[in-house]
Design an enzyme around this catalytic site. Sequence first.
Site, PDB file in Angstrom:
ATOM      1  N   CYS A   1      -2.252  10.630  10.890  1.00  0.00           N
ATOM      2  CA  CYS A   1      -1.517  11.094   9.770  1.00  0.00           C
ATOM      3  C   CYS A   1      -2.024  12.871  10.648  1.00  0.00           C
ATOM      4  O   CYS A   1      -1.029  14.249  10.334  1.00  0.00           O
ATOM      5  CB  CYS A   1      -1.281  11.480   8.853  1.00  0.00           C
ATOM      6  SG  CYS A   1      -2.935  10.665   7.693  1.00  0.00           S
TER       7      CYS A   1
ATOM      8  N   GLY B   1       0.917  -1.235  -0.027  1.00  0.00           N
ATOM      9  CA  GLY B   1       0.124   0.141   0.180  1.00  0.00           C
ATOM     10  C   GLY B   1       0.460   1.531   0.145  1.00  0.00           C
ATOM     11  O   GLY B   1       2.327   1.162   0.207  1.00  0.00           O
TER      12      GLY B   1
ATOM     13  N   LYS C   1     -10.949  11.533  14.938  1.00  0.00           N
ATOM     14  CA  LYS C   1      -9.791  11.213  15.366  1.00  0.00           C
ATOM     15  C   LYS C   1      -8.763  12.162  15.965  1.00  0.00           C
ATOM     16  O   LYS C   1      -7.697  12.321  16.832  1.00  0.00           O
ATOM     17  CB  LYS C   1      -8.833  10.013  14.783  1.00  0.00           C
ATOM     18  CG  LYS C   1      -9.494   8.837  14.242  1.00  0.00           C
ATOM     19  CD  LYS C   1      -9.119   8.227  13.050  1.00  0.00           C
ATOM     20  CE  LYS C   1      -9.815   7.300  12.514  1.00  0.00           C
ATOM     21  NZ  LYS C   1      -9.569   6.999  10.986  1.00  0.00           N
TER      22      LYS C   1
ATOM     23  N   ARG D   1      -5.496   2.287  19.021  1.00  0.00           N
ATOM     24  CA  ARG D   1      -5.554   3.588  19.053  1.00  0.00           C
ATOM     25  C   ARG D   1      -6.063   3.700  20.521  1.00  0.00           C
ATOM     26  O   ARG D   1      -5.306   4.296  21.128  1.00  0.00           O
ATOM     27  CB  ARG D   1      -5.298   4.607  18.355  1.00  0.00           C
ATOM     28  CG  ARG D   1      -4.535   4.737  16.721  1.00  0.00           C
ATOM     29  CD  ARG D   1      -4.702   5.855  15.715  1.00  0.00           C
ATOM     30  NE  ARG D   1      -3.953   5.563  15.033  1.00  0.00           N
ATOM     31  CZ  ARG D   1      -4.286   5.654  13.706  1.00  0.00           C
ATOM     32  NH1 ARG D   1      -5.595   6.536  13.598  1.00  0.00           N
ATOM     33  NH2 ARG D   1      -3.783   5.800  13.183  1.00  0.00           N
TER      34      ARG D   1
ATOM     35  N   GLU E   1     -12.245  11.026  10.125  1.00  0.00           N
ATOM     36  CA  GLU E   1     -11.075  12.258  10.928  1.00  0.00           C
ATOM     37  C   GLU E   1     -11.517  13.010  11.680  1.00  0.00           C
ATOM     38  O   GLU E   1     -10.067  13.329  12.305  1.00  0.00           O
ATOM     39  CB  GLU E   1     -11.243  12.665   9.400  1.00  0.00           C
ATOM     40  CG  GLU E   1      -9.059  12.864   9.131  1.00  0.00           C
ATOM     41  CD  GLU E   1      -8.216  11.775   8.642  1.00  0.00           C
ATOM     42  OE1 GLU E   1      -9.667  11.052   8.953  1.00  0.00           O
ATOM     43  OE2 GLU E   1      -7.027  12.034   8.472  1.00  0.00           O
TER      44      GLU E   1
ATOM     45  N   GLN F   1      -5.941  18.299   3.135  1.00  0.00           N
ATOM     46  CA  GLN F   1      -5.331  17.251   4.119  1.00  0.00           C
ATOM     47  C   GLN F   1      -5.286  16.109   2.495  1.00  0.00           C
ATOM     48  O   GLN F   1      -5.853  16.407   1.708  1.00  0.00           O
ATOM     49  CB  GLN F   1      -6.133  15.463   4.458  1.00  0.00           C
ATOM     50  CG  GLN F   1      -5.715  16.485   5.733  1.00  0.00           C
ATOM     51  CD  GLN F   1      -6.737  15.282   6.763  1.00  0.00           C
ATOM     52  OE1 GLN F   1      -7.064  15.216   8.020  1.00  0.00           O
ATOM     53  NE2 GLN F   1      -6.737  14.137   6.788  1.00  0.00           N
TER      54      GLN F   1
ATOM     55  N   SER G   1      -2.136 -10.138  -3.400  1.00  0.00           N
ATOM     56  CA  SER G   1      -0.874  -9.857  -4.224  1.00  0.00           C
ATOM     57  C   SER G   1      -0.190 -10.981  -3.595  1.00  0.00           C
ATOM     58  O   SER G   1       1.153 -11.232  -3.923  1.00  0.00           O
ATOM     59  CB  SER G   1      -0.285  -9.030  -2.573  1.00  0.00           C
ATOM     60  OG  SER G   1      -0.854  -7.441  -3.028  1.00  0.00           O
TER      61      SER G   1
ATOM     62  N   HIS H   1       0.087  17.700   4.409  1.00  0.00           N
ATOM     63  CA  HIS H   1      -1.229  18.176   5.364  1.00  0.00           C
ATOM     64  C   HIS H   1      -0.836  19.194   6.399  1.00  0.00           C
ATOM     65  O   HIS H   1      -0.482  19.271   6.970  1.00  0.00           O
ATOM     66  CB  HIS H   1      -1.784  17.130   6.722  1.00  0.00           C
ATOM     67  CG  HIS H   1      -2.393  15.559   5.661  1.00  0.00           C
ATOM     68  ND1 HIS H   1      -2.759  15.512   4.485  1.00  0.00           N
ATOM     69  CD2 HIS H   1      -2.814  14.282   6.301  1.00  0.00           C
ATOM     70  CE1 HIS H   1      -3.225  14.154   4.680  1.00  0.00           C
ATOM     71  NE2 HIS H   1      -3.160  13.372   5.365  1.00  0.00           N
TER      72      HIS H   1
ATOM     73  N   ASN I   1       2.168  13.686   5.959  1.00  0.00           N
ATOM     74  CA  ASN I   1       1.787  12.173   5.968  1.00  0.00           C
ATOM     75  C   ASN I   1       1.660  10.475   5.914  1.00  0.00           C
ATOM     76  O   ASN I   1       1.603  10.192   6.678  1.00  0.00           O
ATOM     77  CB  ASN I   1      -0.171  12.246   5.178  1.00  0.00           C
ATOM     78  CG  ASN I   1       0.426  12.603   3.871  1.00  0.00           C
ATOM     79  OD1 ASN I   1       0.707  13.234   3.417  1.00  0.00           O
ATOM     80  ND2 ASN I   1      -0.499  11.440   3.382  1.00  0.00           N
ATOM     81  N   THR I   2       2.829  10.777   4.104  1.00  0.00           N
ATOM     82  CA  THR I   2       2.955   9.200   4.316  1.00  0.00           C
ATOM     83  C   THR I   2       4.656   9.378   5.206  1.00  0.00           C
ATOM     84  O   THR I   2       4.997   8.131   5.741  1.00  0.00           O
ATOM     85  CB  THR I   2       3.228   8.955   3.191  1.00  0.00           C
ATOM     86  OG1 THR I   2       4.217   9.466   2.342  1.00  0.00           O
ATOM     87  CG2 THR I   2       1.822   8.769   2.132  1.00  0.00           C
TER      88      THR I   2
HETATM   89  P1  NAP Z   1      -3.597   1.356   1.307  1.00  0.00           P
HETATM   90  O1  NAP Z   1      -2.472   2.239   0.256  1.00  0.00           O
HETATM   91  O2  NAP Z   1      -5.015   1.138   1.046  1.00  0.00           O
HETATM   92  O3  NAP Z   1      -2.302  -0.049   1.303  1.00  0.00           O
HETATM   93  C1  NAP Z   1      -3.128  -1.330   2.380  1.00  0.00           C
HETATM   94  C2  NAP Z   1      -2.556  -2.142   2.177  1.00  0.00           C
HETATM   95  O4  NAP Z   1      -2.774  -3.261   3.056  1.00  0.00           O
HETATM   96  C3  NAP Z   1      -2.379  -2.932   1.349  1.00  0.00           C
HETATM   97  O5  NAP Z   1      -0.995  -3.228   1.616  1.00  0.00           O
HETATM   98  C4  NAP Z   1      -2.926  -3.940   1.037  1.00  0.00           C
HETATM   99  O6  NAP Z   1      -2.878  -4.796   0.435  1.00  0.00           O
HETATM  100  C5  NAP Z   1      -3.141  -4.735   2.412  1.00  0.00           C
HETATM  101  N1  NAP Z   1      -4.917  -5.406   2.979  1.00  0.00           N
HETATM  102  C6  NAP Z   1      -5.765  -4.882   2.516  1.00  0.00           C
HETATM  103  N2  NAP Z   1      -7.040  -5.852   2.297  1.00  0.00           N
HETATM  104  C7  NAP Z   1      -6.013  -6.106   3.232  1.00  0.00           C
HETATM  105  C8  NAP Z   1      -6.473  -8.381   4.135  1.00  0.00           C
HETATM  106  N3  NAP Z   1      -7.926  -8.200   3.295  1.00  0.00           N
HETATM  107  N4  NAP Z   1      -5.811  -8.958   4.100  1.00  0.00           N
HETATM  108  C9  NAP Z   1      -4.354  -8.524   4.006  1.00  0.00           C
HETATM  109  N5  NAP Z   1      -4.158  -7.257   3.693  1.00  0.00           N
HETATM  110  C10 NAP Z   1      -4.664  -6.513   3.237  1.00  0.00           C
HETATM  111  O7  NAP Z   1      -3.923   2.414   2.872  1.00  0.00           O
HETATM  112  P2  NAP Z   1      -1.986   2.724   3.527  1.00  0.00           P
HETATM  113  O8  NAP Z   1      -2.246   4.640   2.791  1.00  0.00           O
HETATM  114  O9  NAP Z   1      -1.084   2.445   2.651  1.00  0.00           O
HETATM  115  O10 NAP Z   1      -2.612   2.714   4.527  1.00  0.00           O
HETATM  116  C11 NAP Z   1      -2.203   1.979   5.334  1.00  0.00           C
HETATM  117  C12 NAP Z   1      -2.618   1.802   6.978  1.00  0.00           C
HETATM  118  O11 NAP Z   1      -2.094   3.270   7.459  1.00  0.00           O
HETATM  119  C13 NAP Z   1      -4.126   2.392   7.630  1.00  0.00           C
HETATM  120  O12 NAP Z   1      -4.274   1.724   8.739  1.00  0.00           O
HETATM  121  C14 NAP Z   1      -4.452   3.940   7.244  1.00  0.00           C
HETATM  122  O13 NAP Z   1      -5.385   4.367   8.091  1.00  0.00           O
HETATM  123  C15 NAP Z   1      -2.960   3.727   8.542  1.00  0.00           C
HETATM  124  N6  NAP Z   1      -2.514   5.417   7.417  1.00  0.00           N
HETATM  125  C16 NAP Z   1      -2.583   5.821   6.419  1.00  0.00           C
HETATM  126  C17 NAP Z   1      -1.657   7.383   6.159  1.00  0.00           C
HETATM  127  C18 NAP Z   1      -1.582   7.861   4.450  1.00  0.00           C
HETATM  128  O14 NAP Z   1      -0.668   8.980   4.603  1.00  0.00           O
HETATM  129  N7  NAP Z   1      -1.902   6.898   3.596  1.00  0.00           N
HETATM  130  C19 NAP Z   1      -1.252   7.774   7.367  1.00  0.00           C
HETATM  131  C20 NAP Z   1      -1.154   7.357   8.367  1.00  0.00           C
HETATM  132  C21 NAP Z   1      -1.527   6.059   8.794  1.00  0.00           C
HETATM  133  P3  NAP Z   1      -3.057  -5.055  -1.226  1.00  0.00           P
HETATM  134  O15 NAP Z   1      -2.223  -4.264  -1.742  1.00  0.00           O
HETATM  135  O16 NAP Z   1      -2.689  -6.406  -1.606  1.00  0.00           O
HETATM  136  O17 NAP Z   1      -4.369  -5.153  -1.504  1.00  0.00           O
END
Ligand code: NAP
Length: 359
Positions: free
Chosen positions: A157, A15, A213, A117, A210, A184, A42, A251, A336-337
């Site tokens: 974030c 992700g 949180k 959390r 959001e 954001q 994947s 953000h 944010n990331t």
């Molecule tokens: P994302 O791009 O949607 O990635 C999600 C990940 O979870 C992918 O690797 C996906 O795998 C995996 N996944 C989805 N369904 C699954 C399942 N059923 N079993 C196992 N793995 C599964 O999301 P992201 O933005 O990276 O966010 C990931 C986490 O970090 C979330 O909880 C989010 O709230 C948190 N977060 C995100 C940010 C940000 O800025 N993006 C900031 C802080 C916190 P596949 O590729 O195989 O589908």
Amino acid sequence: MKQQQLHVGILGATGMVGQQYIHLLENHPWFTVTFLAASERSAGKTFADAVAGRWHAQGDMPQKIRNMRVHTVDDIRAAKESCSFVFSALDSEIAKIYESQYARAGIPVVSNASAHRQDPDVPMLIPEINADHIAIIPLQQRQRGWNKGFIAVKPNCSLQSYLTPLYALHQKYRVKQVIVSTMQAVSGAGHPGVASLDIIDNVVPFINGEEEKTEQEPLKIWGQIEGNAIIPSQGICIAAHCNRVPTLNGHLACVSVSFANKPTKEEIISAWKSFRGMPQELKLPMAPEHPIIYRDEPDRPQVRLDRDADKGMATTVGRLRECPVLDWRFVGLSHNTIRGAAGGGILNAELLVAKGFIL
Ligand code: NAP
């Protein structure tokens, strides 16, 4: 600080946040990536095949990761054989199922997801603010019957853009009320996230969950360990407006704040410039040298110009001026990331290693 290399896994490696972990860990002095897991979509593929066409981290995909095989997230045995702890960048619903299974199996979990959390025995860390909350971990392990494993999380974030600057002032002047409007970036919604037709030429004034949180998580971060729980701070009231805007990363937060003892402008700037926390004291590899960067130009911080400050780990503040409703107002910005996700997770893990919780 000299540290032996530790083998680490990434859950949700494919992700937006997982990819950022892979990028940031490429040359990390303490951590080597040895285990990748994601969904059934994947699993079984090489990492390069699993993310084909959706690599969004900076630069090229690291060579040594390209051919690593992606596991299903329930392959906990393989994780145990190959790594000392895992970063979790799973969707929250999935994190809720698997993070405690990893911890129960003796694998510490450093998580980005919101699943745990608000658990009172789980530290939610911004190490510059509440590194001392890691003292709850032995209690968490005892209460849950876990041995070596535990869960530590980082907050949402959205609040990284303003909470450390507020904390730097809270220590001396006591923050009372905060009104914050966030703008954001789309990467905050993961991949594929917000459809382009919904966000180009638009601002969406709603991000599910959001605002709650943004209002509640700071209270736990500013809380205290009492007995076997982290008790949220009382007496601070936060109102948040969270908006999705068509930027890629970073953000931005517009903040108004009142204090028990109103500081002067010079006192605020001096508190920000001199602020340092435990990561700086310990010289952790991912720590920004200056956690808060103050800019006095009238039009900074700006998302594109300032989000990468100090490896994307600093919070940049500016536009400090009196507020006719509360006491002071300012604009804060963080990546944010990086600071808000993978970089923040790596900093948490470094703290946990430095303090002997991960071996
Ligand atoms: P994302 O791009 O949607 O990635 C999600 C990940 O979870 C992918 O690797 C996906 O795998 C995996 N996944 C989805 N369904 C699954 C399942 N059923 N079993 C196992 N793995 C599964 O999301 P992201 O933005 O990276 O966010 C990931 C986490 O970090 C979330 O909880 C989010 O709230 C948190 N977060 C995100 C940010 C940000 O800025 N993006 C900031 C802080 C916190 P596949 O590729 O195989 O589908």
